[in-house]
Motif scaffolding. Structure first.
Motif, PDB file in Angstrom:
ATOM      1  N   GLN A 133      77.339 -54.873 -28.247  1.00 41.79           N
ATOM      2  CA  GLN A 133      76.211 -55.699 -28.692  1.00 41.79           C
ATOM      3  C   GLN A 133      76.015 -56.920 -27.805  1.00 41.79           C
ATOM      4  OE1 GLN A 133      77.598 -56.433 -32.686  1.00 41.79           O
ATOM      5  NE2 GLN A 133      76.550 -54.639 -33.540  1.00 41.79           N
ATOM      6  N   GLN A 134      77.103 -57.426 -27.260  1.00 46.22           N
ATOM      7  CA  GLN A 134      77.037 -58.657 -26.465  1.00 46.22           C
ATOM      8  C   GLN A 134      76.423 -58.427 -25.091  1.00 46.22           C
ATOM      9  OE1 GLN A 134      80.814 -60.615 -26.134  1.00 46.22           O
ATOM     10  NE2 GLN A 134      79.982 -62.398 -25.054  1.00 46.22           N
ATOM     11  N   TYR A 135      76.577 -57.208 -24.574  1.00 51.08           N
ATOM     12  CA  TYR A 135      76.081 -56.912 -23.231  1.00 51.08           C
ATOM     13  C   TYR A 135      75.157 -55.697 -23.252  1.00 51.08           C
ATOM     14  CZ  TYR A 135      79.781 -60.104 -21.778  1.00 51.08           C
ATOM     15  OH  TYR A 135      80.594 -61.206 -21.618  1.00 51.08           O
ATOM     16  N   PRO A 136      74.058 -55.774 -23.965  1.00 52.64           N
ATOM     17  CA  PRO A 136      73.141 -54.629 -24.017  1.00 52.64           C
ATOM     18  C   PRO A 136      72.550 -54.352 -22.637  1.00 52.64           C
ATOM     19  CG  PRO A 136      72.081 -56.591 -24.904  1.00 52.64           C
ATOM     20  CD  PRO A 136      73.529 -56.940 -24.711  1.00 52.64           C
ATOM     21  N   GLY A 137      72.426 -53.077 -22.330  1.00 51.08           N
ATOM     22  CA  GLY A 137      71.877 -52.694 -21.050  1.00 51.08           C
ATOM     23  C   GLY A 137      72.897 -52.592 -19.937  1.00 51.08           C
ATOM     24  N   ARG A 138      74.078 -53.157 -20.133  1.00 49.87           N
ATOM     25  CA  ARG A 138      75.112 -53.080 -19.095  1.00 49.87           C
ATOM     26  C   ARG A 138      75.995 -51.848 -19.262  1.00 49.87           C
ATOM     27  NH1 ARG A 138      75.991 -57.673 -16.035  1.00 49.87           N
ATOM     28  NH2 ARG A 138      76.712 -56.111 -14.537  1.00 49.87           N
ATOM     29  N   TRP A 139      76.234 -51.456 -20.526  1.00 46.34           N
ATOM     30  CA  TRP A 139      77.106 -50.318 -20.794  1.00 46.34           C
ATOM     31  C   TRP A 139      76.314 -49.023 -20.664  1.00 46.34           C
ATOM     32  CZ3 TRP A 139      81.912 -51.967 -20.955  1.00 46.34           C
ATOM     33  CH2 TRP A 139      82.198 -53.242 -21.447  1.00 46.34           C
ATOM     34  N   ALA A 153      72.940 -50.019 -27.298  1.00 48.09           N
ATOM     35  CA  ALA A 153      73.235 -50.784 -26.078  1.00 48.09           C
ATOM     36  C   ALA A 153      72.752 -50.090 -24.817  1.00 48.09           C
ATOM     37  CB  ALA A 153      74.739 -51.035 -25.980  1.00 48.09           C
ATOM     38  N   GLY A 154      72.410 -48.791 -24.925  1.00 56.37           N
ATOM     39  CA  GLY A 154      71.911 -48.070 -23.761  1.00 56.37           C
ATOM     40  C   GLY A 154      72.890 -47.103 -23.131  1.00 56.37           C
ATOM     41  N   VAL A 155      73.997 -46.800 -23.818  1.00 53.25           N
ATOM     42  CA  VAL A 155      74.948 -45.816 -23.294  1.00 53.25           C
ATOM     43  C   VAL A 155      74.274 -44.449 -23.215  1.00 53.25           C
ATOM     44  CG1 VAL A 155      77.084 -44.550 -23.811  1.00 53.25           C
ATOM     45  CG2 VAL A 155      76.996 -47.036 -24.082  1.00 53.25           C
ATOM     46  N   THR A 156      74.426 -43.787 -22.077  1.00 52.15           N
ATOM     47  CA  THR A 156      73.771 -42.488 -21.870  1.00 52.15           C
ATOM     48  C   THR A 156      74.735 -41.316 -21.885  1.00 52.15           C
ATOM     49  OG1 THR A 156      73.940 -42.724 -19.450  1.00 52.15           O
ATOM     50  CG2 THR A 156      71.916 -43.529 -20.511  1.00 52.15           C
ATOM     51  N   HIS A 157      76.008 -41.544 -21.520  1.00 54.74           N
ATOM     52  CA  HIS A 157      76.983 -40.456 -21.455  1.00 54.74           C
ATOM     53  C   HIS A 157      78.319 -40.912 -22.040  1.00 54.74           C
ATOM     54  CE1 HIS A 157      74.061 -39.133 -18.441  1.00 54.74           C
ATOM     55  NE2 HIS A 157      74.534 -37.922 -18.605  1.00 54.74           N
ATOM     56  N   SER A 158      78.951 -40.014 -22.772  1.00 52.16           N
ATOM     57  CA  SER A 158      80.279 -40.277 -23.330  1.00 52.16           C
ATOM     58  C   SER A 158      81.237 -39.212 -22.836  1.00 52.16           C
ATOM     59  CB  SER A 158      80.229 -40.264 -24.865  1.00 52.16           C
ATOM     60  OG  SER A 158      79.374 -41.269 -25.361  1.00 52.16           O
ATOM     61  N   PHE A 159      82.471 -39.631 -22.559  1.00 46.13           N
ATOM     62  CA  PHE A 159      83.484 -38.700 -22.074  1.00 46.13           C
ATOM     63  C   PHE A 159      84.754 -38.833 -22.907  1.00 46.13           C
ATOM     64  CE2 PHE A 159      80.946 -40.028 -18.418  1.00 46.13           C
ATOM     65  CZ  PHE A 159      80.493 -38.788 -17.948  1.00 46.13           C
ATOM     66  N   ILE A 160      85.225 -37.730 -23.444  1.00 48.75           N
ATOM     67  CA  ILE A 160      86.554 -37.725 -24.045  1.00 48.75           C
ATOM     68  C   ILE A 160      87.558 -37.898 -22.912  1.00 48.75           C
ATOM     69  CG2 ILE A 160      88.301 -36.285 -25.162  1.00 48.75           C
ATOM     70  CD1 ILE A 160      86.057 -34.993 -26.771  1.00 48.75           C
ATOM     71  N   GLU A 161      88.451 -38.863 -23.073  1.00 47.50           N
ATOM     72  CA  GLU A 161      89.551 -39.013 -22.117  1.00 47.50           C
ATOM     73  C   GLU A 161      90.844 -38.988 -22.912  1.00 47.50           C
ATOM     74  OE1 GLU A 161      90.782 -41.633 -18.282  1.00 47.50           O
ATOM     75  OE2 GLU A 161      90.358 -42.748 -20.113  1.00 47.50           O
ATOM     76  N   ASP A 162      91.616 -37.945 -22.731  1.00 48.19           N
ATOM     77  CA  ASP A 162      92.861 -37.797 -23.477  1.00 48.19           C
ATOM     78  C   ASP A 162      94.031 -38.159 -22.574  1.00 48.19           C
ATOM     79  OD1 ASP A 162      95.259 -36.540 -24.709  1.00 48.19           O
ATOM     80  OD2 ASP A 162      93.784 -35.864 -26.174  1.00 48.19           O
ATOM     81  N   GLU A 163      94.708 -39.236 -22.921  1.00 44.47           N
ATOM     82  CA  GLU A 163      95.890 -39.670 -22.172  1.00 44.47           C
ATOM     83  C   GLU A 163      97.147 -39.563 -23.028  1.00 44.47           C
ATOM     84  OE1 GLU A 163      94.534 -42.804 -18.870  1.00 44.47           O
ATOM     85  OE2 GLU A 163      94.400 -43.613 -20.898  1.00 44.47           O
ATOM     86  N   GLY A 164      97.059 -38.766 -24.085  1.00 45.97           N
ATOM     87  CA  GLY A 164      98.183 -38.603 -24.991  1.00 45.97           C
ATOM     88  C   GLY A 164      99.183 -37.571 -24.500  1.00 45.97           C
ATOM     89  N   VAL A 165     100.038 -37.140 -25.406  1.00 46.64           N
ATOM     90  CA  VAL A 165     101.145 -36.261 -25.027  1.00 46.64           C
ATOM     91  C   VAL A 165     100.813 -34.779 -25.190  1.00 46.64           C
ATOM     92  CG1 VAL A 165     102.892 -38.007 -25.512  1.00 46.64           C
ATOM     93  CG2 VAL A 165     102.153 -36.476 -27.346  1.00 46.64           C
TER      94      VAL A 165
END
Length: 284
Positions: free
Chosen positions: A202-208, A254-266
């Protein structure tokens, strides 16, 4: 991905918060770092796993044991689209033209710098952040000239305030030009650092523009701006502390266009499908 497309098709029937929460399904991919151990065994085998999970979009983190050209061919053969490419700070600093050429060869439209080198004991200083912001603007300008976008992925250590209350994150956000430098929010790392991912969006709309979808174990200690955490603190999406409907709602606004699952677990081969099952059934 096939089983998510049906949800995306219903998005136009939803309103308000529900529409925002459903929108991320249209562009939900996999950060291939999730399959780093599998890539060490077989790069093409790791790509086959990504396809098997149902992904059509990925974010690269190197090309395993393949050349950039060969990796690009293997992506194409599997109908995988490289939306963005993670490229190290040093690689950008040492040979920016090559980094740009490699990203274009992969078909990526965005180069993301995933880590700012710094002294682990002293941390990243505000003085360092001024230099980094200048580098990011220069790299962003070069990327734009080449028809690409440049972005940055904070890891949490950028939120430590100096004696005046300023933080490296705030400096970089303030001094980079929005038309040259976008941001990728890793929900785990900002939460781990004691930040509220919803408020940051919310604080940086358009940047993310990009989101790393990664959950943190219930009971895990937060407020640690170290940029590191035990693998056991990284759990399947939906099993941890994150309020995902709120995050996706804020991300859409906020304008996010793409999401990526990033799994760094075990156990990524178990947790990636579990994350997808949760996200598929996410309701407002």
């Amino acid at each position: 991905m096939k089983f998510l497309r049906s949800l995306a098709c219903t998005a136009t029937l939803l309103t308000g918060h529900a529409a925002a929460a459903a929108g991320f399904h249209d562009h939900l991919g996999l950060q291939l770092w999730s399959l780093r151990d599998q890539t060490k065994v077989s790069t093409t085998g790791a790509l086959d796993l990504a396809v098997g999970f149902g992904f059509t979009e990925v974010e690269t983190a190197g090309t395993g044991n393949l050349s950039v050209a060969d990796f690009a061919r293997e992506l194409s053969a599997r109908h995988l689209m490289a939306v963005a490419a993670h490229t190290g700070y040093e690689a950008l600093q040492n040979d920016l033209p090559k980094a740009i050429a490699d990203a274009k060869a992969l078909g990526a439209k965005t180069i993301i710098c995933p880590w700012i080198p710094h002294d682990r004991e002293k941390g990243l200083s505000v003085a360092d952040a001024h230099r980094v912001a200048a580098d990011f603007n220069a790299w962003g300008e070069a990327c734009r000239a080449a028809g690409l976008q440049f972005g940055w992925h904070p890891h949490g250590f950028e939120f430590v305030a100096d004696a005046h209350g300023d933080t490296p994150f705030a400096v970089i956000a303030r001094e980079t030009k929005p038309d040259l430098v976008c941001f990728e929010l890793d929900v785990f790392w900002v939460f781990h650092a004691g930040q509220d991912p919803v408020k940051l969006l919310q604080q940086y709309p358009g940047r993310w523009r990009f989101l790393h979808v990664k959950d943190i174990r219930k009971g895990a200690v937060t407020g640690l701006s170290t940029g590191s955490a035990p693998p056991t603190d990284k759990v399947a999406v939906g099993d941890g502390q994150i309020d995902w409907p709120a995050v996706f709602d804020a991300a859409a606004k906020a304008g996010v266009t793409h999401s990526f699952i990033e799994d760094e677990g075990v156990q990524p081969l178990k947790d990636i499908p579990a994350s997808l099952r949760y996200l598929k059934t996410l309701k407002p």
